[in-house]
Design a protein around this motif. Structure first.
Motif, PDB file in Angstrom:
ATOM      1  N   LEU A  99       0.826  -1.200   0.000  1.00  0.00           N
ATOM      2  CA  LEU A  99       0.000   0.000   0.000  1.00  0.00           C
ATOM      3  C   LEU A  99       0.863   1.253   0.000  1.00  0.00           C
ATOM      4  CD1 LEU A  99      -2.750   1.441   0.283  1.00  0.00           C
ATOM      5  CD2 LEU A  99      -2.564   1.134   2.759  1.00  0.00           C
ATOM      6  N   VAL A 100       0.629   2.128  -0.983  1.00  0.00           N
ATOM      7  CA  VAL A 100       1.294   3.427  -1.027  1.00  0.00           C
ATOM      8  C   VAL A 100       0.206   4.489  -0.907  1.00  0.00           C
ATOM      9  CG1 VAL A 100       2.789   4.977  -2.334  1.00  0.00           C
ATOM     10  CG2 VAL A 100       3.135   2.503  -2.478  1.00  0.00           C
ATOM     11  N   ALA A 101       0.126   5.095   0.267  1.00  0.00           N
ATOM     12  CA  ALA A 101      -0.937   6.060   0.530  1.00  0.00           C
ATOM     13  C   ALA A 101      -0.493   7.491   0.320  1.00  0.00           C
ATOM     14  CB  ALA A 101      -1.459   5.880   1.959  1.00  0.00           C
ATOM     15  N   GLN A 102       0.791   7.767   0.528  1.00  0.00           N
ATOM     16  CA  GLN A 102       1.309   9.123   0.402  1.00  0.00           C
ATOM     17  C   GLN A 102       2.589   9.089  -0.425  1.00  0.00           C
ATOM     18  OE1 GLN A 102       1.682   9.702   4.654  1.00  0.00           O
ATOM     19  NE2 GLN A 102      -0.069  11.102   4.693  1.00  0.00           N
ATOM     20  N   MET A 103       2.818  10.145  -1.175  1.00  0.00           N
ATOM     21  CA  MET A 103       4.033  10.227  -1.963  1.00  0.00           C
ATOM     22  C   MET A 103       5.225  10.454  -1.045  1.00  0.00           C
ATOM     23  SD  MET A 103       5.575   9.981  -4.797  1.00  0.00           S
ATOM     24  CE  MET A 103       4.182   9.954  -5.923  1.00  0.00           C
ATOM     25  N   PRO A 104       6.182   9.546  -1.024  1.00  0.00           N
ATOM     26  CA  PRO A 104       7.356   9.727  -0.166  1.00  0.00           C
ATOM     27  C   PRO A 104       8.283  10.800  -0.708  1.00  0.00           C
ATOM     28  CG  PRO A 104       7.588   7.750  -1.492  1.00  0.00           C
ATOM     29  CD  PRO A 104       6.206   8.278  -1.761  1.00  0.00           C
ATOM     30  N   ALA A 105       9.289  11.166   0.103  1.00  0.00           N
ATOM     31  CA  ALA A 105      10.226  12.198  -0.313  1.00  0.00           C
ATOM     32  C   ALA A 105      10.972  11.810  -1.579  1.00  0.00           C
ATOM     33  CB  ALA A 105      11.219  12.483   0.821  1.00  0.00           C
ATOM     34  N   SER A 106      11.289  10.528  -1.697  1.00  0.00           N
ATOM     35  CA  SER A 106      11.930  10.016  -2.899  1.00  0.00           C
ATOM     36  C   SER A 106      10.925   9.203  -3.707  1.00  0.00           C
ATOM     37  CB  SER A 106      13.125   9.129  -2.538  1.00  0.00           C
ATOM     38  OG  SER A 106      13.613   8.447  -3.676  1.00  0.00           O
ATOM     39  N   PRO A 107      10.642   9.567  -4.956  1.00  0.00           N
ATOM     40  CA  PRO A 107       9.682   8.801  -5.760  1.00  0.00           C
ATOM     41  C   PRO A 107      10.030   7.317  -5.858  1.00  0.00           C
ATOM     42  CG  PRO A 107      10.176  10.884  -6.838  1.00  0.00           C
ATOM     43  CD  PRO A 107      11.144  10.751  -5.691  1.00  0.00           C
TER      44      PRO A 107
END
Length: 400
Positions: free
Chosen positions: A104-112
């Motif tokens: 699950l990826v809910a938010q865009m992390p600092a590094s794509p």
């Protein structure tokens, strides 16, 4: 490799007070069964698992039971947050869901690159999924509006930003793997479903992504957000599977399903639409007064949910109309009148120039089937809108 692509579950959705969650649960059971029968190596869920940021217990149960069923079948999944989901809420559950095979990826992390997930199929082939959750453009819109800025310029900046992220994702693609991009956004040229939820459509479709921005090395682009099944791009192949069921009367008559994607490294994907049978069908019945009884009798045995629109001369009031319709068609959720003749409006009601509160009032009427926004809800919306503006405009609301 065989992938099952689905999106826009909207667990917890109500239509004119009618809870659609049991139908959504049934559709999810059908999707899990298809994943088994079609020997899917993975399931891609392109956002909007829930219909609201605070879903009901029944809605959460439907979603988590679906992922548990995939776990029992030993089928991994990749999911992203959509604009209806609470990104913070899902992010807090990502670790727990990971234990049952949900990437699950809910938010865009600092590094794509941190949003890229890799799954190895049973035949040894790697599936690389660039998981791009929904990025809200609402703050940009409000900021530009308040400052009197050029909204078109902000839209271009949004598109450039999306292109930047997709370019970063492409760096993670490999020649010996199946490379996919999954995002929850509006692609330029895609056709909306005609949903009645104009308030949310206005806010979440303000900006678009061009198909030309998709990574050329992606063999499949798994889209979510638009409820009408369609293919807005051929190279690379990009598809919206659409919502699981006919969620509102704007989707009446639409065929619903999921996409089966057959793909191997270095070759374009082959896509097959698999229809779903779960969910009550929706239908809009339109009639003038003279033909009303005949039109109602013709759909007396309709197995789904109905919306009845009655054309009345000059917008005249029709006392007893609701009882008359419900007596013949108890499965009717919405009864509306449409003015015809000299007093009929010259054009479709416009949204231009309406304030956020006016848009919300209209949305609430469409969603709940009531005429007046409750005073406590109106006050809460006004306060939230005020705080949002103070937060987004530098110096606003700060005492000197």
């Amino acid at each position: 490799m065989r992938l099952l692509h689905t999106a826009d579950f909207h667990a917890g959705r109500t239509l004119r007070g009618f809870d659609r969650t049991p139908e959504i649960r049934a559709a999810l059971t059908e999707v899990a069964d298809l994943a088994k029968s079609e020997r899917a190596d993975a399931v891609l869920v392109a956002g909007d698992l829930f219909d609201s940021v605070n879903p009901s217990a029944e809605a959460e149960s439907a979603i988590y039971d679906f992922f548990l069923r995939l776990r029992e079948l030993e089928i991994p999944s990749v999911a992203i947050a959509g604009n209806h989901d609470s990104a913070n809420r899902l992010a807090g559950l990502s670790g727990l869901l990971g234990w049952v095979g949900v990437h699950l990826v809910a938010q865009m992390p600092a590094s794509p690159q941190a949003a890229v997930r890799t799954i190895t199929a049973k035949n040894g082939t790697d599936l690389v999924v660039a998981a791009f959750p929904f990025l809200s453009e609402r703050r940009l819109v409000k900021y530009a509006d308040v400052l009197g800025g050029d909204v078109g310029a902000w839209r271009q900046k949004y598109r450039e930003g999306m292109g930047f992220f997709m370019g970063q994702f492409e760096r993670s693609f490999r020649a010996n793997a199946v490379n996919t991009l999954m995002l929850h956004a509006t692609v330029e040229g895609s056709a909306p479903s005609g949903s009645e939820r104009t308030f949310l459509f206005d806010l979440t479709n303000a900006y678009t992504v061009s198909p030309q921005q998709f990574p050329t090395s992606a063999q499949y682009v798994a889209l979510g957000h638009v409820h009408k099944p369609q293919q807005p791009s051929e190279a690379p192949p990009a598809y919206y599977p659409g919502s699981l069921i006919q969620l509102d009367f704007g989707e009446a008559g639409e065929r619903k399903g999921v996409n089966l994607v057959e793909v191997e490294p270095g070759r374009p994907a082959k896509v097959h639409f698999l229809p779903l049978s779960a969910g009550k069908p929706l239908k809009v019945v339109k009639s003038d007064l003279d033909d009303l009884d005949r039109k109602l009798a013709a759909v007396a045995d309709f197995p789904g949910l109905l919306k009845v629109v009655v054309q009345v001369p000059g917008g005249a009031t029709m006392p007893g109309l609701k009882d008359r319709v419900l007596r013949l068609l108890p499965q009717t959720l919405a009864i509306e009148t449409e003015a015809v003749g000299e007093a009929a409006p010259a054009s479709v009601e416009r949204r231009d120039g309406l304030t956020p509160l006016q848009l919300f009032e209209r949305y609430y009427r469409e969603r709940r089937g009531v005429e007046t926004l409750p005073s406590n809800l109106k006050a809460a919306f006004e306060e939230a809108d005020r705080l949002a503006r103070e937060e987004e405009v530098p110096g606003a609301g700060v005492n000197a």
